[in-house]
Design an enzyme around this catalytic site. Structure first.
Site, PDB file in Angstrom:
ATOM      1  N   ASP A  27       0.842  -1.196   0.000  1.00 27.69           N
ATOM      2  CA  ASP A  27       0.000   0.000   0.000  1.00 27.69           C
ATOM      3  C   ASP A  27       0.878   1.247   0.000  1.00 27.69           C
ATOM      4  O   ASP A  27       1.785   1.377   0.825  1.00 27.69           O
ATOM      5  CB  ASP A  27      -0.880   0.011   1.262  1.00 27.69           C
ATOM      6  CG  ASP A  27      -1.737   1.266   1.332  1.00 27.69           C
ATOM      7  OD1 ASP A  27      -2.705   1.356   0.556  1.00 27.69           O
ATOM      8  OD2 ASP A  27      -1.424   2.161   2.142  1.00 27.69           O
ATOM      9  N   TYR A  32       2.403  10.134   0.037  1.00 27.83           N
ATOM     10  CA  TYR A  32       3.499   9.730   0.920  1.00 27.83           C
ATOM     11  C   TYR A  32       4.846  10.194   0.368  1.00 27.83           C
ATOM     12  O   TYR A  32       5.264   9.770  -0.706  1.00 27.83           O
ATOM     13  CB  TYR A  32       3.515   8.205   1.128  1.00 27.83           C
ATOM     14  CG  TYR A  32       2.247   7.632   1.753  1.00 27.83           C
ATOM     15  CD1 TYR A  32       1.357   8.449   2.448  1.00 27.83           C
ATOM     16  CD2 TYR A  32       1.944   6.289   1.655  1.00 27.83           C
ATOM     17  CE1 TYR A  32       0.205   7.939   3.008  1.00 27.83           C
ATOM     18  CE2 TYR A  32       0.782   5.765   2.226  1.00 27.83           C
ATOM     19  CZ  TYR A  32      -0.088   6.602   2.895  1.00 27.83           C
ATOM     20  OH  TYR A  32      -1.234   6.094   3.447  1.00 27.83           O
ATOM     21  N   GLN A 142     -10.474   1.565   2.980  1.00 31.14           N
ATOM     22  CA  GLN A 142      -9.274   1.480   3.834  1.00 31.14           C
ATOM     23  C   GLN A 142      -9.519   2.348   5.065  1.00 31.14           C
ATOM     24  O   GLN A 142      -9.746   3.543   4.958  1.00 31.14           O
ATOM     25  CB  GLN A 142      -8.043   1.949   3.055  1.00 31.14           C
ATOM     26  CG  GLN A 142      -6.759   1.713   3.820  1.00 31.14           C
ATOM     27  CD  GLN A 142      -5.504   2.068   3.030  1.00 31.14           C
ATOM     28  OE1 GLN A 142      -4.764   2.964   3.425  1.00 31.14           O
ATOM     29  NE2 GLN A 142      -5.256   1.391   1.940  1.00 31.14           N
ATOM     30  N   TYR A 170      -5.793   0.027   8.371  1.00 29.24           N
ATOM     31  CA  TYR A 170      -4.527   0.774   8.422  1.00 29.24           C
ATOM     32  C   TYR A 170      -4.159   1.102   9.872  1.00 29.24           C
ATOM     33  O   TYR A 170      -5.001   1.059  10.758  1.00 29.24           O
ATOM     34  CB  TYR A 170      -4.528   1.981   7.490  1.00 29.24           C
ATOM     35  CG  TYR A 170      -5.282   3.248   7.887  1.00 29.24           C
ATOM     36  CD1 TYR A 170      -4.824   4.092   8.898  1.00 29.24           C
ATOM     37  CD2 TYR A 170      -6.404   3.646   7.180  1.00 29.24           C
ATOM     38  CE1 TYR A 170      -5.473   5.276   9.216  1.00 29.24           C
ATOM     39  CE2 TYR A 170      -7.064   4.830   7.478  1.00 29.24           C
ATOM     40  CZ  TYR A 170      -6.592   5.641   8.505  1.00 29.24           C
ATOM     41  OH  TYR A 170      -7.235   6.808   8.810  1.00 29.24           O
TER      42      TYR A 170
HETATM   43  N1  LIG Z   1      -5.607   5.563   4.309  1.00 32.89           N
HETATM   44  C1  LIG Z   1      -5.091   6.315   5.243  1.00 32.89           C
HETATM   45  O1  LIG Z   1      -5.563   7.413   5.537  1.00 32.89           O
HETATM   46  C2  LIG Z   1      -3.892   5.810   6.002  1.00 32.89           C
HETATM   47  C3  LIG Z   1      -3.459   6.464   7.165  1.00 32.89           C
HETATM   48  C4  LIG Z   1      -2.361   5.956   7.856  1.00 32.89           C
HETATM   49  C5  LIG Z   1      -1.711   4.825   7.366  1.00 32.89           C
HETATM   50  N2  LIG Z   1      -2.132   4.210   6.218  1.00 32.89           N
HETATM   51  C6  LIG Z   1      -1.451   3.006   5.677  1.00 32.89           C
HETATM   52  O2  LIG Z   1      -1.301   2.055   6.703  1.00 32.89           O
HETATM   53  C7  LIG Z   1       0.060   1.685   6.844  1.00 32.89           C
HETATM   54  C8  LIG Z   1       0.393   1.419   8.288  1.00 32.89           C
HETATM   55  O3  LIG Z   1      -0.026   2.446   9.122  1.00 32.89           O
HETATM   56  P1  LIG Z   1       0.945   3.272  10.106  1.00 32.89           P
HETATM   57  O4  LIG Z   1       2.315   3.336   9.617  1.00 32.89           O
HETATM   58  O5  LIG Z   1       0.211   4.542  10.379  1.00 32.89           O
HETATM   59  O6  LIG Z   1       0.840   2.448  11.465  1.00 32.89           O
HETATM   60  P2  LIG Z   1       1.224   0.981  11.953  1.00 32.89           P
HETATM   61  O7  LIG Z   1       1.443   0.055  10.840  1.00 32.89           O
HETATM   62  O8  LIG Z   1       0.207   0.644  12.984  1.00 32.89           O
HETATM   63  O9  LIG Z   1       2.592   1.235  12.741  1.00 32.89           O
HETATM   64  C9  LIG Z   1       3.823   1.415  12.119  1.00 32.89           C
HETATM   65  C10 LIG Z   1       4.876   1.467  13.225  1.00 32.89           C
HETATM   66  O10 LIG Z   1       4.899   0.199  13.890  1.00 32.89           O
HETATM   67  C11 LIG Z   1       6.214  -0.304  13.884  1.00 32.89           C
HETATM   68  N3  LIG Z   1       6.165  -1.757  13.754  1.00 32.89           N
HETATM   69  C12 LIG Z   1       5.811  -2.502  12.690  1.00 32.89           C
HETATM   70  N4  LIG Z   1       5.907  -3.807  12.962  1.00 32.89           N
HETATM   71  C13 LIG Z   1       6.356  -3.894  14.254  1.00 32.89           C
HETATM   72  C14 LIG Z   1       6.688  -4.969  15.108  1.00 32.89           C
HETATM   73  N5  LIG Z   1       6.553  -6.226  14.714  1.00 32.89           N
HETATM   74  N6  LIG Z   1       7.102  -4.685  16.369  1.00 32.89           N
HETATM   75  C15 LIG Z   1       7.216  -3.424  16.793  1.00 32.89           C
HETATM   76  N7  LIG Z   1       6.935  -2.347  16.026  1.00 32.89           N
HETATM   77  C16 LIG Z   1       6.507  -2.592  14.761  1.00 32.89           C
HETATM   78  C17 LIG Z   1       6.898   0.340  12.689  1.00 32.89           C
HETATM   79  O11 LIG Z   1       8.294   0.368  12.932  1.00 32.89           O
HETATM   80  P3  LIG Z   1       9.370   0.257  11.726  1.00 32.89           P
HETATM   81  O12 LIG Z   1       8.889   1.213  10.678  1.00 32.89           O
HETATM   82  O13 LIG Z   1      10.636   0.627  12.381  1.00 32.89           O
HETATM   83  O14 LIG Z   1       9.350  -1.160  11.238  1.00 32.89           O
HETATM   84  C18 LIG Z   1       6.273   1.717  12.702  1.00 32.89           C
HETATM   85  O15 LIG Z   1       6.924   2.558  13.625  1.00 32.89           O
HETATM   86  C19 LIG Z   1       0.843   2.864   6.251  1.00 32.89           C
HETATM   87  O16 LIG Z   1       2.098   2.456   5.787  1.00 32.89           O
HETATM   88  C20 LIG Z   1      -0.075   3.273   5.130  1.00 32.89           C
HETATM   89  O17 LIG Z   1       0.172   2.439   4.009  1.00 32.89           O
HETATM   90  C21 LIG Z   1      -3.220   4.678   5.554  1.00 32.89           C
END
Ligand SMILES: NC(=O)c1ccc[n+]([C@@H]2O[C@H](COP(=O)([O-])OP(=O)(O)OC[C@H]3O[C@@H](n4cnc5c(N)ncnc54)[C@H](OP(=O)(O)O)[C@@H]3O)[C@@H](O)[C@H]2O)c1
Length: 256
Positions: A27, A32, A142, A170
């Protein structure tokens, strides 16, 4: 991802490890890193495009009929590909959904997208969407969904399931903020798993839900892959429900 040059090698390795482990939905969004995330993805998938299900998103400010097509073409260029598997409206803006759907249909007809969806649309917006000509083709909404953000369970999630619209969860680990929670840690320990694995397995306990954690290190990717094999038993679900209660009354859709 893609914003900080010094992290690029780790991020590429993480994305490639995910693909190797079969986590092939990626995604991204034009927003971004102002396109830099899409360019990073292009590099990660080079030589293995056929294995990957690409999702990218159009900004609401670009979501006119013509703007959707222009944005998609720019994303395809950055992604170095000729189509994406799903093209998503990032959130609702000032253009009508009807106009945006027209743009998606133009892209479908041109073979530039295989399906389309939306993000951050609430229950009433989704009902409006599927009532539009062509609106029933919406493949996904999403949405912010994790243990600490369960609002959609009241109406939107079951409604999507009934409509055959998948929910892409997400921020499934709440950007790391829930991982230190005492009960989550206890459940993880009893199951021989980590808090992140339990949090991800919890989002995946329903078939219609896809979970899209961001993981920028190979270690996190490997850890997250194991969440797919983790089954949460009744005792775990009960403890998690008590610590992170399901919603009792409707409230505005949460987003990050
Ligand atoms: N549609 C929307 O409006 C929207 C909004 C927000 C996000 N998104 C999408 O959703 C995806 C994920 O959301 P997000 O980045 O906001 O939050 P998330 O996936 O809940 O959290 C990401 C964080 O968690 C850490 N992490 C991942 N796996 C881990 C593990 N096994 N143990 C400990 N920490 C871990 C990552 O660290 P590292 O990076 O160091 O691995 C990062 O700091 C985004 O990449 C994006 O594609 C969409």
């Amino acid at each position: 991802m893609g914003d900080d040059r010094s992290r690029r090698a780790d991020e590429l390795a993480a994305l490639r490890e995910g693909i190797a482990l079969g986590m092939t939905l990626i995604d991204t969004a034009e927003m971004y890193g102002d396109g830099r995330s899409e360019s990073l993805v292009a590099e990660a998938i080079a030589g293995q495009r056929g294995k990957v299900f690409l999702v990218t998103k159009v900004l609401p400010s670009n979501a006119s009929r013509k703007g959707v097509v222009r944005s998609c073409e720019a994303s395809l260029k950055r992604l170095k590909t000729d189509r994406v598997e799903c093209y998503v409206l990032h959130w609702m803006g000032s253009y009508s959904l009807e106009e945006t759907v027209r743009g998606f249909e133009d892209l479908l007809a041109a073979g530039k997208i295989r399906s389309w969806g939306v993000s951050n649309l609430d229950h009433s917006e989704m009902k409006q969407l599927v009532a539009l000509p062509g609106g029933k083709a919406c493949a996904t909404d999403q949405l912010l969904y994790n243990l600490s953000r369960r609002g959609i369970e009241l109406d939107l999630l079951p409604w999507c399931v009934k409509q055959g619209i998948s929910v892409m969860a997400y921020s499934p680990v709440e950007q790391g903020r829930i991982l230190g929670h005492k009960v989550l840690k206890q459940v993880a320990q009893r199951l021989g798993a980590t808090p992140a694995q339990v949090a991800l397995a919890w989002t995946l306990r329903q078939e219609a839900v896809v979970s899209i954690p961001k993981a920028a290190t190979v270690a996190h990717v490997r850890e997250n892959r194991k969440a797919l094999d983790l089954e949460l038993d009744a005792e775990a679900l009960k403890a998690l429900d008590a610590a992170f209660p399901p919603p009792k009354q409707a409230r505005a859709l949460e987003m990050l």
